[in-house]
Write a protein that holds these residues in place. Sequence first.
Motif, short mmCIF file in Angstrom:
data_model
loop_
_atom_site.label_atom_id
_atom_site.label_comp_id
_atom_site.label_asym_id
_atom_site.label_seq_id
_atom_site.Cartn_x
_atom_site.Cartn_y
_atom_site.Cartn_z
N VAL A 140 0.84 -1.21 0.00
CA VAL A 140 0.00 0.00 0.00
C VAL A 140 0.87 1.25 0.00
O VAL A 140 0.61 2.21 -0.73
CB VAL A 140 -0.94 0.01 1.22
CG1 VAL A 140 -1.69 1.35 1.30
CG2 VAL A 140 -1.93 -1.14 1.13
N ILE A 177 2.38 1.84 -3.49
CA ILE A 177 1.38 2.34 -4.44
C ILE A 177 1.09 3.82 -4.19
O ILE A 177 0.98 4.62 -5.12
CB ILE A 177 0.09 1.49 -4.35
CG1 ILE A 177 0.33 0.13 -5.04
CG2 ILE A 177 -1.09 2.21 -4.98
CD1 ILE A 177 -0.84 -0.81 -4.96
N GLU A 178 0.98 4.19 -2.90
CA GLU A 178 0.70 5.57 -2.55
C GLU A 178 1.89 6.47 -2.87
O GLU A 178 1.73 7.56 -3.45
CB GLU A 178 0.36 5.67 -1.06
CG GLU A 178 0.23 7.09 -0.53
CD GLU A 178 -0.87 7.90 -1.21
OE1 GLU A 178 -0.76 9.14 -1.23
OE2 GLU A 178 -1.82 7.28 -1.74
N THR A 194 -1.25 2.33 -9.82
CA THR A 194 -2.45 1.54 -9.49
C THR A 194 -2.14 0.06 -9.31
O THR A 194 -3.01 -0.70 -8.92
CB THR A 194 -3.52 1.70 -10.59
OG1 THR A 194 -2.97 1.27 -11.85
CG2 THR A 194 -3.97 3.14 -10.70
N SER A 244 -2.68 -5.33 -7.70
CA SER A 244 -3.35 -4.09 -8.07
C SER A 244 -4.15 -3.54 -6.90
O SER A 244 -4.32 -4.20 -5.87
CB SER A 244 -4.31 -4.35 -9.24
OG SER A 244 -5.39 -5.16 -8.82
N GLU A 245 -4.64 -2.33 -7.07
CA GLU A 245 -5.50 -1.74 -6.04
C GLU A 245 -6.72 -2.62 -5.80
O GLU A 245 -7.18 -2.75 -4.66
CB GLU A 245 -5.95 -0.35 -6.49
CG GLU A 245 -4.84 0.70 -6.49
CD GLU A 245 -5.31 2.03 -7.03
OE1 GLU A 245 -4.81 3.06 -6.56
OE2 GLU A 245 -6.18 2.03 -7.92
N LEU A 265 -6.02 -5.30 -3.34
CA LEU A 265 -5.90 -4.79 -1.97
C LEU A 265 -7.25 -4.39 -1.38
O LEU A 265 -7.47 -4.51 -0.17
CB LEU A 265 -4.96 -3.58 -1.96
CG LEU A 265 -3.53 -3.84 -2.43
CD1 LEU A 265 -2.77 -2.53 -2.55
CD2 LEU A 265 -2.80 -4.78 -1.48
N LEU A 266 -8.15 -3.91 -2.22
CA LEU A 266 -9.44 -3.41 -1.73
C LEU A 266 -10.34 -4.51 -1.19
O LEU A 266 -11.28 -4.23 -0.45
CB LEU A 266 -10.16 -2.65 -2.85
CG LEU A 266 -9.63 -1.25 -3.13
CD1 LEU A 266 -10.31 -0.66 -4.36
CD2 LEU A 266 -9.84 -0.34 -1.93
#
Length: 222
Positions: free
Chosen positions: A29, A32-33, A38, A54-55, A58-59
Amino acid sequence: MASTPYTVADVMTRKVVAVTRSAEFKEIVAAIERWKVTAVPVIEGEGRVVGIVSEADLLAKEEFHERRPGMIEQMRRLADTAKAGSTGARDLMTAPAVTVRPGATLPQAARLMAERHIKRLPVVDVDGTLQGIVSRSDLLKVFLRSDGELAAEIDREIVGRLFPVSREGVKVDVTHGVVTLTGHVRDADRIAIATRLAQAVEGVVGVHNHLDAHTSSSGHGA
């Protein structure tokens, strides 16, 4: 007849943030940030791509953070619920990763993204080693070519070769990527070809062909 098509190597981002199989959830995370991406490739050894996180991967953890999915939902979304309970890249990643070679053309890369419903592709060599990454926005970079650059290429590679005799009577104008061809040429059969070739030039948005033909007494030449 036109110049060599642009390839993935021409537009890809060569500086790529990647993680290893052992990377933890928060580490991914943070990457990515920090890098405003993405997704991140997962590599092993000397940089061989084995997956991608990918995001969306993680979501899943956030989606099921406050509620426990029922049995039917768990069965229907096995991959998502499994990822929700994962803490590292080895379990979160989608594997094998969908990748592309540096020599692939931009239409080939775009088609692959569309077919697989993904936003970016790791670029790998013949051994699967990470060379870069290409995103949807990278594929649009060719449309940033200047009008002058496009006009020069079309005049040189298309008009100059299709109409060597009539070239001085042909004008190439490009405005915001839209090509307009005007003038007189000797070979009517080549007018439609000029349109197709101009449309195929990387960065061209559209083509207006207003060329017309007049025949010489000898019937030869272009």
